[in-house]
Design a protein around this motif. Sequence first.
Motif, PDB file in Angstrom:
ATOM      1  N   GLN A   7      34.233  46.435  38.171  1.00 39.77           N
ATOM      2  CA  GLN A   7      35.238  46.417  37.058  1.00 39.77           C
ATOM      3  C   GLN A   7      35.099  47.696  36.445  1.00 39.77           C
ATOM      4  N   ASN A   8      33.833  48.346  35.895  1.00 42.03           N
ATOM      5  CA  ASN A   8      33.824  49.442  35.604  1.00 42.03           C
ATOM      6  C   ASN A   8      34.427  50.691  35.985  1.00 42.03           C
ATOM      7  N   SER A   9      34.059  50.545  37.287  1.00 41.43           N
ATOM      8  CA  SER A   9      34.467  51.896  38.168  1.00 41.43           C
ATOM      9  C   SER A   9      36.048  51.864  38.601  1.00 41.43           C
ATOM     10  N   THR A  10      36.793  50.768  38.552  1.00 45.14           N
ATOM     11  CA  THR A  10      38.055  50.622  38.885  1.00 45.14           C
ATOM     12  C   THR A  10      38.816  50.437  37.932  1.00 45.14           C
ATOM     13  N   GLY A  11      38.178  50.048  36.857  1.00 54.88           N
ATOM     14  CA  GLY A  11      39.410  49.316  35.599  1.00 54.88           C
ATOM     15  C   GLY A  11      40.095  48.381  35.942  1.00 54.88           C
ATOM     16  N   PHE A  12      39.757  47.389  36.875  1.00 55.40           N
ATOM     17  CA  PHE A  12      40.427  46.233  37.061  1.00 55.40           C
ATOM     18  C   PHE A  12      39.603  45.087  36.130  1.00 55.40           C
ATOM     19  N   SER A  13      40.308  44.121  36.025  1.00 58.44           N
ATOM     20  CA  SER A  13      39.727  42.972  35.279  1.00 58.44           C
ATOM     21  C   SER A  13      38.730  42.036  36.127  1.00 58.44           C
ATOM     22  N   GLU A  14      37.934  41.436  35.345  1.00 61.47           N
ATOM     23  CA  GLU A  14      37.084  40.499  36.450  1.00 61.47           C
ATOM     24  C   GLU A  14      37.858  39.480  37.070  1.00 61.47           C
ATOM     25  N   ALA A  15      38.910  38.918  36.657  1.00 58.05           N
ATOM     26  CA  ALA A  15      39.733  38.035  37.391  1.00 58.05           C
ATOM     27  C   ALA A  15      40.330  38.817  38.856  1.00 58.05           C
ATOM     28  N   THR A  16      40.804  40.122  38.424  1.00 59.01           N
ATOM     29  CA  THR A  16      41.202  40.640  39.589  1.00 59.01           C
ATOM     30  C   THR A  16      40.278  41.122  40.825  1.00 59.01           C
ATOM     31  N   VAL A  17      39.109  41.650  40.296  1.00 56.32           N
ATOM     32  CA  VAL A  17      38.004  41.942  41.189  1.00 56.32           C
ATOM     33  C   VAL A  17      37.592  40.746  41.986  1.00 56.32           C
ATOM     34  N   GLU A  18      37.624  39.571  41.274  1.00 56.33           N
ATOM     35  CA  GLU A  18      37.106  38.255  42.011  1.00 56.33           C
ATOM     36  C   GLU A  18      38.381  37.693  42.976  1.00 56.33           C
ATOM     37  N   ALA A  19      39.579  37.978  42.551  1.00 57.66           N
ATOM     38  CA  ALA A  19      40.626  37.648  43.391  1.00 57.66           C
ATOM     39  C   ALA A  19      40.721  38.407  44.636  1.00 57.66           C
ATOM     40  N   VAL A  20      40.376  39.670  44.446  1.00 59.11           N
ATOM     41  CA  VAL A  20      40.531  40.546  45.672  1.00 59.11           C
ATOM     42  C   VAL A  20      39.120  40.194  46.553  1.00 59.11           C
ATOM     43  N   LEU A  21      38.084  39.977  45.998  1.00 57.44           N
ATOM     44  CA  LEU A  21      36.933  39.527  46.839  1.00 57.44           C
ATOM     45  C   LEU A  21      37.096  38.194  47.611  1.00 57.44           C
ATOM     46  N   ASP A  22      37.807  37.303  46.779  1.00 53.64           N
ATOM     47  CA  ASP A  22      38.090  35.839  47.655  1.00 53.64           C
ATOM     48  C   ASP A  22      39.011  36.203  48.617  1.00 53.64           C
ATOM     49  N   SER A  23      40.018  37.212  48.495  1.00 56.34           N
ATOM     50  CA  SER A  23      41.095  37.318  49.456  1.00 56.34           C
ATOM     51  C   SER A  23      40.497  38.163  50.649  1.00 56.34           C
ATOM     52  N   LEU A  24      39.555  39.029  50.589  1.00 54.43           N
ATOM     53  CA  LEU A  24      38.830  39.668  51.455  1.00 54.43           C
ATOM     54  C   LEU A  24      38.059  38.595  52.184  1.00 54.43           C
ATOM     55  N   ARG A  25      37.269  37.876  51.607  1.00 51.90           N
ATOM     56  CA  ARG A  25      36.478  36.585  52.501  1.00 51.90           C
ATOM     57  C   ARG A  25      37.454  36.048  53.225  1.00 51.90           C
TER      58      ARG A  25
END
Length: 169
Positions: A7-25
């Motif tokens: 979140q800190n390194s990309t500026g994305f929200s926690e929800a966005t980061v979790e959505a991207v990780l879920d999508s990758l999985r």
Amino acid sequence: MDTTYIQNSTGFSEATVEAVLDSLRAFVQLELRSGNEVKISDFGVFYRKELPERQSRNPRTGESIIAKAKTKPKFRFYDSFEKMIQDTTDSSSASKSPQTPPPVPPVPPVPPIPSKTWHIAKPDGKTEMVLQSKLKGKITPDTLVWTEGQETWKVASNVAELSYLLQAA
């Protein structure tokens, strides 16, 4: 998983980061199920390993049994990634506490990718249109679903693309 660094390194929200990780999985699961490898440059490769039927022992009874054939997901780091880990640690830095890498400059927000629309058959005979990103908790393995490009209604458990939504938490 703690996503604070991302979140800190990309500026994305926690929800966005979790959505991207879920999508990758989910993407990795779909690709491996289809027999494909997933390569991530300078990181590694996800691949399948087929384990044949084999002789085994029941750990409780010691009885000889035949273990069923199965497919196991595997991951192999690329040498370049392993070298990057080795290059950052040497004997003089082993006694020092690990340092946090500096954050990456924020990336401008990426426009959201449109989510596929699914039609869900409800028990009362009506149907509901739901974006795939909002399906979690709305379908069971027995729910009838349909989306554009699909010839007929199918039971959700028979749609590989939705399998990640049906796994027990």
